[in-house]
Design an enzyme around this catalytic site. Structure first.
Site, mmCIF file in Angstrom:
data_model
loop_
_atom_site.group_PDB
_atom_site.id
_atom_site.type_symbol
_atom_site.label_atom_id
_atom_site.label_comp_id
_atom_site.label_asym_id
_atom_site.label_seq_id
_atom_site.Cartn_x
_atom_site.Cartn_y
_atom_site.Cartn_z
ATOM 1 N N ARG A 45 32.490 -6.531 -5.831
ATOM 2 C CA ARG A 45 32.279 -5.650 -4.675
ATOM 3 C C ARG A 45 33.595 -5.177 -4.076
ATOM 4 O O ARG A 45 33.719 -4.039 -3.641
ATOM 5 C CB ARG A 45 31.446 -6.376 -3.622
ATOM 6 C CG ARG A 45 31.037 -5.470 -2.474
ATOM 7 C CD ARG A 45 30.277 -6.209 -1.422
ATOM 8 N NE ARG A 45 31.211 -6.966 -0.601
ATOM 9 C CZ ARG A 45 30.857 -7.716 0.423
ATOM 10 N NH1 ARG A 45 29.587 -7.857 0.732
ATOM 11 N NH2 ARG A 45 31.750 -8.357 1.121
ATOM 12 N N GLU A 46 34.600 -6.026 -4.055
ATOM 13 C CA GLU A 46 35.869 -5.721 -3.393
ATOM 14 C C GLU A 46 36.959 -5.300 -4.384
ATOM 15 O O GLU A 46 38.141 -5.400 -4.092
ATOM 16 C CB GLU A 46 36.336 -6.945 -2.588
ATOM 17 C CG GLU A 46 35.313 -7.493 -1.624
ATOM 18 C CD GLU A 46 34.917 -6.538 -0.510
ATOM 19 O OE1 GLU A 46 35.681 -5.600 -0.213
ATOM 20 O OE2 GLU A 46 33.828 -6.710 0.055
ATOM 21 N N LYS A 47 36.553 -4.767 -5.527
ATOM 22 C CA LYS A 47 37.504 -4.502 -6.609
ATOM 23 C C LYS A 47 38.430 -3.306 -6.392
ATOM 24 O O LYS A 47 39.504 -3.244 -6.956
ATOM 25 C CB LYS A 47 36.751 -4.313 -7.923
ATOM 26 C CG LYS A 47 35.882 -3.063 -7.952
ATOM 27 C CD LYS A 47 35.108 -2.976 -9.252
ATOM 28 C CE LYS A 47 34.195 -1.807 -9.257
ATOM 29 N NZ LYS A 47 32.904 -2.029 -8.671
ATOM 30 N N TYR A 50 41.398 -4.076 -3.251
ATOM 31 C CA TYR A 50 41.424 -5.292 -2.454
ATOM 32 C C TYR A 50 41.992 -6.428 -3.286
ATOM 33 O O TYR A 50 41.748 -6.518 -4.476
ATOM 34 C CB TYR A 50 40.014 -5.688 -1.995
ATOM 35 C CG TYR A 50 39.408 -4.742 -1.001
ATOM 36 C CD1 TYR A 50 39.612 -4.921 0.358
ATOM 37 C CD2 TYR A 50 38.632 -3.671 -1.422
ATOM 38 C CE1 TYR A 50 39.050 -4.056 1.276
ATOM 39 C CE2 TYR A 50 38.061 -2.801 -0.504
ATOM 40 C CZ TYR A 50 38.276 -3.002 0.841
ATOM 41 O OH TYR A 50 37.719 -2.147 1.754
#
Length: 148
Positions: A45-47, A50
């Site tokens: 999700r935070e690729k 981040y």
């Protein structure tokens, strides 16, 4: 909280150069049998721009000992990065953004309410957030007065 053509704004942690900076937030304990699954989901999700960092989580007012935790921190490599941090610009963008998750203004109002509810002694320190909320309420009042 927006679309690709009309993106909204969300809270994003960024690196600080001040070791005394504090971020207030919620800590979540992951069941030991779900750690790998949850971390894999969060990493996916935070690729986009981040980085995952390990740090300490300090419960407010010493309710328990500090806990090892992870946070995701953004930087300019994030494809949605917006270097404009000026409250008026943010409020204007939030006011007009809406996407599959709903109006961006609802996100901001919910965030402000959560700060008041969960961090009552500390929420006044985030003048940036609450200045945006005040501007959004002013914009809503103006829109109602214009009959739109």
């Amino acid at each position: 909280r927006g679309t690709e053509k009309n993106p909204g704004r969300v809270v994003t942690l960024i690196k600080s150069t001040d070791d005394n900076d504090i971020v207030y937030g919620m800590g979540y304990k992951i069941a030991s049998n779900k750690v790998d699954e949850v971390i894999k989901h969060l990493d996916f999700r935070e690729k986009n721009g981040y980085e995952r960092f390990e740090t300490c989580f300090y419960p407010i007012e010493g309710t328990s000992d500090p806990k090892k935790t992870i946070v995701y921190v953004a930087d300019e490599r994030n494809p949605s990065w917006n270097k404009d941090h000026e409250v008026t610009s943010i409020a204007q963008q939030v006011f007009s953004a809406e996407g599959p998750s709903g109006p961006n203004i609802t996100y901001v109002y919910n965030l402000c309410e959560a700060m008041r509810e969960h961090f009552p002694k500390h929420h006044r320190e985030d003048s940036h957030l609450f200045d945006i909320e005040r501007l959004l309420k002013d914009m809503e009042t103006q829109k109602k007065a214009e009959g739109s």
